[in-house]
Design an enzyme around this catalytic site. Structure first.
Site, mmCIF file in Angstrom:
data_model
loop_
_atom_site.group_PDB
_atom_site.id
_atom_site.type_symbol
_atom_site.label_atom_id
_atom_site.label_comp_id
_atom_site.label_asym_id
_atom_site.label_seq_id
_atom_site.Cartn_x
_atom_site.Cartn_y
_atom_site.Cartn_z
ATOM 1 N N ARG A 149 3.636 0.738 -7.399
ATOM 2 C CA ARG A 149 3.713 -0.311 -6.389
ATOM 3 C C ARG A 149 2.511 -1.257 -6.449
ATOM 4 N NH1 ARG A 149 6.611 1.350 -1.570
ATOM 5 N NH2 ARG A 149 4.953 0.450 -0.346
ATOM 6 N N ASN A 209 -0.489 1.007 6.591
ATOM 7 C CA ASN A 209 0.155 -0.069 5.815
ATOM 8 C C ASN A 209 0.531 -1.174 6.782
ATOM 9 O OD1 ASN A 209 0.031 1.388 3.521
ATOM 10 N ND2 ASN A 209 2.229 1.644 3.250
ATOM 11 N N GLY A 210 0.451 -2.415 6.338
ATOM 12 C CA GLY A 210 0.885 -3.521 7.193
ATOM 13 C C GLY A 210 -0.303 -4.315 7.702
ATOM 14 N N LYS A 258 4.108 -10.232 -17.414
ATOM 15 C CA LYS A 258 4.028 -10.504 -15.977
ATOM 16 C C LYS A 258 2.849 -11.411 -15.658
ATOM 17 C CE LYS A 258 5.293 -10.151 -11.721
ATOM 18 N NZ LYS A 258 6.375 -11.101 -11.394
ATOM 19 N N GLU A 310 14.448 -23.525 -10.520
ATOM 20 C CA GLU A 310 14.054 -22.124 -10.460
ATOM 21 C C GLU A 310 15.231 -21.221 -10.850
ATOM 22 O OE1 GLU A 310 11.537 -20.450 -10.511
ATOM 23 O OE2 GLU A 310 12.068 -18.482 -9.713
ATOM 24 N N CYS A 335 0.837 -1.198 0.000
ATOM 25 C CA CYS A 335 0.000 0.000 0.000
ATOM 26 C C CYS A 335 0.878 1.255 0.000
ATOM 27 C CB CYS A 335 -0.862 0.023 1.246
ATOM 28 S SG CYS A 335 -1.682 -1.517 1.582
ATOM 29 N N GLU A 369 15.229 -16.782 -18.605
ATOM 30 C CA GLU A 369 14.219 -15.786 -18.974
ATOM 31 C C GLU A 369 14.759 -14.368 -19.019
ATOM 32 O OE1 GLU A 369 10.671 -15.251 -16.509
ATOM 33 O OE2 GLU A 369 11.790 -15.835 -14.740
ATOM 34 N N TRP A 411 -3.588 -2.069 -1.059
ATOM 35 C CA TRP A 411 -3.401 -3.372 -1.718
ATOM 36 C C TRP A 411 -3.989 -4.368 -0.730
ATOM 37 C CZ3 TRP A 411 -0.121 -7.858 -1.814
ATOM 38 C CH2 TRP A 411 -0.006 -8.432 -3.080
ATOM 39 N N HIS A 464 23.262 -40.041 -17.305
ATOM 40 C CA HIS A 464 22.321 -40.783 -18.150
ATOM 41 C C HIS A 464 22.044 -40.062 -19.470
ATOM 42 C CE1 HIS A 464 21.691 -43.666 -14.990
ATOM 43 N NE2 HIS A 464 21.515 -42.660 -14.142
ATOM 44 N N LYS A 499 15.354 -18.476 -14.052
ATOM 45 C CA LYS A 499 15.751 -17.062 -13.959
ATOM 46 C C LYS A 499 16.778 -16.718 -15.022
ATOM 47 C CE LYS A 499 13.092 -16.079 -12.131
ATOM 48 N NZ LYS A 499 12.000 -16.749 -11.553
#
Ligand code: M6R
Length: 609
Positions: free
Chosen positions: A27, A100-101, A604, A481, A2, A488, A74, A504, A485
């Protein structure tokens, strides 16, 4: 997360805070609102949706005020609606607050307030905080004193900003784990959750420290601590340009988001581990459901799929709960065999990925219980799942997912512990897990200090034709993962395998310039990984090994060794290893001049099948 804005001074405060919110738009948010003084009352205007919606209401009849506070929300507690948007009033509408929070103990506080006839118009924890402050704001008590007393009753992470009808030229704000920055002007003062909002107005800022309370009038800013003691103001001069400021001074959102991970570790657990060391996951299924589930299907795409693999690893190793992980795009057309007692878990940062949404709808048709692990509140997947656990990672802007991944994996850890708690699974030391989870923020911060070493490696290997990502156990999943990264954002071909698979077939690809990054963070299978390293070395391959701090063996084996801190659990060790891998991808991409935050061909949020 937020956004917060506040202004007191001669300009039109409503216009200033609206402009400040616009500067925080990057944000991400889902509703916004403003409070300002208008004659004998505090006016609150708030709207779900984008700032333009709020702007329409404000600009239809222009407002003028010398003091205003504003917020872009948010959603966390309660969906993104007009009612849940901030600001919120106290019981008698004498104060308005933005926040916020998360206030962890808001339900307990709310119960007590309801018992004293307080009424609430939203589902938010913020409105509860407003009422708690309002209760302390009795005649003759200055606003800062009421805030100071009230925050002693609040548990959680928050930045709170309060204005009052009876003290019309004053804004009071308090910081506890959520950022707040004060802006010093001439004959005007202001505040925001983030520096970019302040830069058009001032470059002299005060970055508030934990538990400080600030009192702003147009003439001056005062700072006090939690005991009411006056503190010295130490301004910092900011000379970043406005674009850089949006990224918190970082060159790219991806690097900012990588560096936010220690804070994200705190956010994920906020409100989820109580003082008695119990895991609390509000709003998920009752105990009888957890006792009935015989199988778990985790369904996701990309990075979220990799987080799902970590979930499977933990569910099976710690809970002995059979778990399958599916790519969403394959699940739907694969005619999956689903036990009626199974649980389908959908993992998604955006909550809008169409492949995952289609798979979710299939599970619902088949009447399988569904649980979301989602970052964006109010998103389609979070709305359509029977239950959702939010990752609380904050908005992720870079296309390459980083902090959402670590948050998703931590949610799997919390969920596994929750199930262990309900089912009383023998051998799962929940207390030890909680203590190690509580260190993850510091340990991730330690990992981030490896960046100079990783930058040098990136320099050395930026032209590699191929990079293998290898590991065993949980390290193999983190390797997948790490590979995603690098491919991409740096467009470098990668091959990711469990290390034992190399012989193998994939070993045939190893030549002199090919780099292999081995995860070797699990001491129990490290000697096997060493054998796999030797197989690659014998073919002339270049080796980077990621191991834990106490390991000395790897120094004798690998060409480059990255040492990360060690925890009691191999699962958490493996998770920490993602930080050097993210940084490696970032620096290789940067050195190669790639468009890091918006890599070619990618989006995204993938809302096509
Ligand atoms: O929003 P979601 O988590 O559902 O997105 C899933 C994938 O599209 C996403 O993780 C993608 O793989 C990222 N670009 C990875 O960095």
């Amino acid at each position: 997360m937020c956004g917060i804005a506040g202004y007191v001074g001669p300009k039109n405060a409503v216009d200033v805070v609206f402009d400040q919110l616009k500067r925080l738009e990057y944000r991400g948010y889902d509703s916004a609102g403003i409070a300002y003084l208008d004659g004998g009352s505090i006016q609150v205007t708030k709207k779900a949706g984008k700032l333009s919606e709020l702007g329409k209401v404000l600009h239809d009849s222009p407002k003028h005020a010398e003091l205003a506070i504003a917020h872009s929300r948010w959603a966390t507690h309660g969906g993104p609606t007009d009612e849940n948007a901030h600001p919120h009033y106290d019981r008698f509408e004498r104060i308005a607050i933005i926040h916020n929070g998360i206030i962890e103990n808001y339900l307990e506080l709310k119960q007590d307030l309801v018992a004293h006839s307080h009424k609430f118009s939203s589902q938010t924890d913020t409105e509860v905080a407003a009422h708690v402050i309002g209760r302390e704001y009795t005649d003759g008590v200055p606003l800062e004193e009421a805030v100071r007393k009230a925050v002693k009753k609040l548990r959680g992470a928050y930045a709170l900003v309060v204005m009052s009808l009876s003290e019309p030229g004053k804004i009071v704000c308090v910081r506890n784990s959520s950022p707040l920055v004060l802006g010093i002007g001439i004959g005007e003062n202001m505040l925001a959750s983030d520096i970019p909002a302040l830069l058009p107005y001032t470059r002299e800022v005060v970055i508030m420290e934990e538990n400080q309370i600030a009192i702003l009038t147009k003439e001056r800013i005062r700072l006090i601590d939690g005991d009411g003691k006056e503190l010295a103001i130490e301004p910092t001069h900011i000379d970043w340009d406005i674009d850089a400021a949006e990224r918190g001074g970082y060159e790219h959102f991806m690097r900012k988001e990588i560096h936010e991970q220690p804070q994200v570790m705190r956010q994920v657990t906020t409100g989820r581990i109580d003082e008695k060391g119990k895991i609390r996951l509000e709003g998920i299924f009752g105990d009888h459901v957890w006792n009935e589930i015989d199988r778990v299907n985790i369904i996701a795409c990309g990075t979220a799929y990799h987080a799902g693999l970590m979930g499977k690893h933990l569910f099976e190793s710690a809970l002995r709960l059979p778990t399958d992980v599916y790519f969403s795009s394959e699940f739907r057309y694969g005619d999956p065999v689903l036990s009626p007692k199974s649980l389908a878990i959908f993992v998604s940062q955006s909550g809008e990925t169409l492949d995952s949404l289609a798979a979710l709808r299939l599970c619902k048709q088949r009447r399988i219980r569904t649980l979301g692990i989602v970052n964006v509140v109010g998103s389609a997947i979070s709305r359509e799942c029977d239950r959702t656990i939010f990752t609380q990672a904050g908005p992720e802007i870079s296309v390459a997912s980083t902090k959402a991944y670590t948050a998703q994996v931590m949610v799997f850890a919390l969920l596994a512990l929750y199930i262990a708690q309900v089912q009383e699974v023998p051998g799962v030391r929940i207390d030890e897990w909680i203590s190690e989870i509580g260190r993850m923020d510091e340990l991730m911060a330690e990992c981030l200090k490896l960046e100079p070493q990783i930058e040098k490696l990136a320099e050395e290997y930026k032209d590699m034709p191929l990079c293998f990502f290898l590991g065993r156990g949980a390290d193999a999943f983190v390797a997948m993962e790490g590979a995603l990264k690098l491919k991409e954002i740096a467009y470098i071909p990668t091959q990711e395998y469990p290390a034992g698979e190399m012989k193998h077939g994939p070993l045939a690809l190893v030549t002199e310039n090919v780099v292999s990054i081995f995860g070797a963070t699990d001491p129990n299978i490290r000697d096997k990984v060493v054998s796999n390293i030797k197989e690659v070395q014998a073919r002339g391959g270049r080796i980077i090994a990621i191991t834990t701090s106490e390991d000395e063996l790897m120094d004798q084996v690998a060409e480059h060794v990255i040492k990360i801190p060690k925890t009691k659990f191999e699962f958490l060790n493996a998770l920490l290893a993602i930080i050097p891998l993210q940084l490696f991808a970032y620096h290789v991409a940067k050195l190669n001049g790639c468009d890091i935050d918006q890599p070619r061909n990618l989006a995204k949020s993938v809302t096509v099948e």
